[in-house]
Scaffold this active site. Structure first.
Site, PDB file in Angstrom:
ATOM      1  N   GLU A 262       0.843  -1.196   0.000  1.00 28.93           N
ATOM      2  CA  GLU A 262       0.000   0.000   0.000  1.00 28.93           C
ATOM      3  C   GLU A 262       0.875   1.241   0.000  1.00 28.93           C
ATOM      4  O   GLU A 262       1.854   1.314   0.748  1.00 28.93           O
ATOM      5  CB  GLU A 262      -0.891   0.089   1.252  1.00 28.93           C
ATOM      6  CG  GLU A 262      -2.045  -0.855   1.353  1.00 28.93           C
ATOM      7  CD  GLU A 262      -2.875  -0.577   2.612  1.00 28.93           C
ATOM      8  OE1 GLU A 262      -2.793   0.548   3.171  1.00 28.93           O
ATOM      9  OE2 GLU A 262      -3.604  -1.486   3.053  1.00 28.93           O
ATOM     10  N   LYS A 319     -15.386   4.135   5.436  1.00 31.59           N
ATOM     11  CA  LYS A 319     -14.191   3.864   6.241  1.00 31.59           C
ATOM     12  C   LYS A 319     -14.183   4.749   7.479  1.00 31.59           C
ATOM     13  O   LYS A 319     -14.445   5.951   7.394  1.00 31.59           O
ATOM     14  CB  LYS A 319     -12.919   4.105   5.423  1.00 31.59           C
ATOM     15  CG  LYS A 319     -12.672   3.083   4.329  1.00 31.59           C
ATOM     16  CD  LYS A 319     -11.234   3.092   3.854  1.00 31.59           C
ATOM     17  CE  LYS A 319     -10.326   2.475   4.887  1.00 31.59           C
ATOM     18  NZ  LYS A 319      -8.934   2.346   4.413  1.00 31.59           N
ATOM     19  N   GLU A 325      -9.048   9.066   5.380  1.00 31.82           N
ATOM     20  CA  GLU A 325      -9.260   7.632   5.168  1.00 31.82           C
ATOM     21  C   GLU A 325     -10.298   7.349   4.095  1.00 31.82           C
ATOM     22  O   GLU A 325     -10.278   6.294   3.462  1.00 31.82           O
ATOM     23  CB  GLU A 325      -9.681   6.963   6.481  1.00 31.82           C
ATOM     24  CG  GLU A 325      -8.569   6.812   7.489  1.00 31.82           C
ATOM     25  CD  GLU A 325      -7.486   5.851   7.006  1.00 31.82           C
ATOM     26  OE1 GLU A 325      -7.827   4.776   6.482  1.00 31.82           O
ATOM     27  OE2 GLU A 325      -6.293   6.187   7.131  1.00 31.82           O
TER      28      GLU A 325
END
Length: 387
Positions: A262, A319, A325
Site C-alpha cells: 500500500e 471507512k 481515510e
C-alpha cells in the site's frame, strides 16, 4: 437493439487509450455502500490496463467477475481468522477449499495475504498467532498441491521499524524482534515477499516544517545522502523501502524481497492533516506511476524494480477514522477520476434490455472482448432477472 448496444459498448471501449497502466498494482477496497459492481470494475481495470489487484478478503463476486482475465489477484485473509487457523490447521484448508479453489482454475490468484498490519494492533494474541496461521495456510496449500501457484505472506505497517533514517541504519522495534525473526525465516523458506504499507504522507503530515514537500512527492529536490553508504535519495518512499531492507539484513536475511502493498496520498483531509489535497495527491500518484512504468529501483537494491500497489482504486465512504481515510481513491464510485494522473479508463453504465442476452450473443462477446464485457453482460442478466 440489444446487440446494437453491445456493439456500441465495444466501440467505446476500443477508443480508450491505455496509459501508464502496465505493471501497476491497485488496492481494491470495498468499505463503501456506493461502489460499482465487480463486473463493471472489471471493465474499468481492463480499460486502464491494470493487471494486478489486491483485495482485503476473498470476495467471490469479485473473483468470479474476473474469470478468464489476465489480472493477478492477492486475496486477503482477515485478522479475525488468525487465532482459529493457528490452533486448527484444518480450518485453513477449509477456508482455501471454500474461498480459493472454486475460482483458481479461471481467476489468477497468486498470493494469500494473511492478516493486515498485525503488529500495529499491539494485540499480543494476534501477534503470537500470525506466524502459526501463515504456516497453517502454507501447509494447506501444500496438501492441495497449490504451494507453487499461490504464495503466503502478510502486510505490515512501517511502524514495525524502530529506525528508518538513514536507510542503512534501518532496524526493527525491539519488542517485535522475537516474532519477526522466525517470520523472516518463514519468508525465506517459502520464498515469499515481505509486504509493507508505506505512506510518506504520514511523515510529512507530522513534520511539515522538517520534511520538504518535494521530497515526499517525487519532485526535483536536493534529497539526502546516507552517510554510511553515500547513496543519494531523492524521495522518501525509496528511503523507507531501503530502511526495511536494512532491518531485514540485521535479522540475517538478504534473500527476501520487499514489496509495497500500500502507498498513496489523500485528496481531502481534516484541518490537521497537512498536505492532503487533490494537487498533492495527483503529484504523488502521478510521479509514482511514472517511476513504476520506468521500472525504477531503490538506491540500495538496484537488482529489483520497485514493486508497488497503489492505495486505492475508489474513495470508500464508510471507512472510519479521519477524513483522509475516505479519500485515497484514484476514482469516485461513478468512475470519474478524482484528479488527473494520466489514467484514462471507462466504467460502463448498466445497460438494461427487454430480454436476457442469448447464448449466441454471449459467446460472440466472449470472443470479441474477453472476460470484461462477458462479465458485464452476466451482471446485467442477473439484474434483469431480479427486476
Amino acid at each position: 437493439m440489444a446487440l446494437f448496444r453491445f456493439v456500441l459498448l465495444f466501440l467505446i471501449l476500443s477508443s480508450f487509450v491505455q496509459v501508464k497502466g502496465q505493471g501497476v498494482g491497485i488496492n481494491y477496497g470495498q468499505i463503501a455502500n456506493n461502489l460499482p459492481s465487480p463486473a463493471r470494475v472489471a471493465v474499468l481495470l481492463r480499460s486502464l490496463n491494470i493487471t494486478r489487484v489486491k483485495l482485503y478478503d476473498a470476495d467471490p463476486n469479485v473473483l468470479f467477475s474476473f474469470s478468464n482475465s489476465q489480472v493477478d489477484f492477492m486475496i486477503g485473509l482477515g485478522n479475525e481468522f488468525l487465532q482459529n487457523m493457528s490452533k486448527d490447521p484444518t480450518k485453513a484448508q477449509t477456508w482455501i477449499q471454500q474461498r480459493l479453489q472454486p475460482h483458481i482454475s479461471k481467476t489468477r490468484i497468486t498470493s494469500i495475504v494473511v492478516g493486515n498490519e498485525i503488529f500495529k494492533t499491539n494485540d499480543r494474541v494476534l501477534i503470537e498467532n500470525l506466524l502459526p496461521a501463515m504456516r497453517s495456510v502454507y501447509s494447506a496449500l501444500v496438501n492441495l498441491g497449490l504451494e507453487k501457484q499461490v504464495m503466503v505472506t502478510s502486510a505490515h505497517s512501517l511502524d514495525i521499524l524502530q529506525t528508518s533514517y538513514p536507510p542503512s541504519s534501518g532496524s526493527f522495534k525491539e519488542e517485535f524482534i522475537q516474532y519477526l525473526r522466525p517470520l523472516l525465516d518463514f519468508h525465506s523458506q517459502v520464498k515469499s515477499p515481505f509486504l509493507i504499507n508505506a505512506y510518506p504522507f504520514f511523515a510529512y503530515k507530522d513534520s511539515p516544517k522538517e520534511i520538504p514537500l518535494e521530497y515526499v512527492l517525487f519532485q526535483p529536490n536536493q534529497g539526502m545522502v546516507d552517510p554510511n553508504t553515500n547513496l543519494h535519495y531523492d524521495n522518501m518512499l525509496f528511503a523507507q523501502v531501503d530502511a526495511l531492507y536494512s532491518a531485514i539484513k540485521t535479522m540475517g536475511h538478504t534473500d527476501i524481497e520487499v514489496r509495497v502493498s500500500e502507498t498513496g496520498w489523500p485528496s481531502i483531509g481534516d484541518e490537521n492533516e497537512i498536505g492532503a489535497s487533490p494537487e498533492n495527491a495527483a503529484l504523488y500518484n502521478g510521479n509514482l506511476l511514472r517511476l513504476i512504468q520506468e521500472r525504477k529501483r531503490t538506491p540500495a537494491k538496484q537488482s529489483v524494480p520497485i514493486d508497488v500497489y497503489v492505495f486505492a482504486l475508489f474513495n470508500e465512504n464508510l471507512k472510519p477514522g479521519p477524513t483522509s481515510e475516505r479519500n485515497y481513491g484514484l476514482f469516485y464510485p461513478d468512475g470519474k477520476p478524482v484528479y488527473n494522473v494520466g489514467l484514462q479508463g471507462y466504467l460502463p453504465d448498466i445497460i438494461y434490455t427487454s430480454r436476457a442476452p442469448t447464448t449466441k450473443i454471449l459467446n460472440l462477446w466472449r470472443g470479441v472482448m474477453g472476460f470484461a464485457v462477458a462479465g458485464l453482460i452476466l451482471d446485467m442478466d442477473v439484474k434483469m432477472r431480479m427486476r
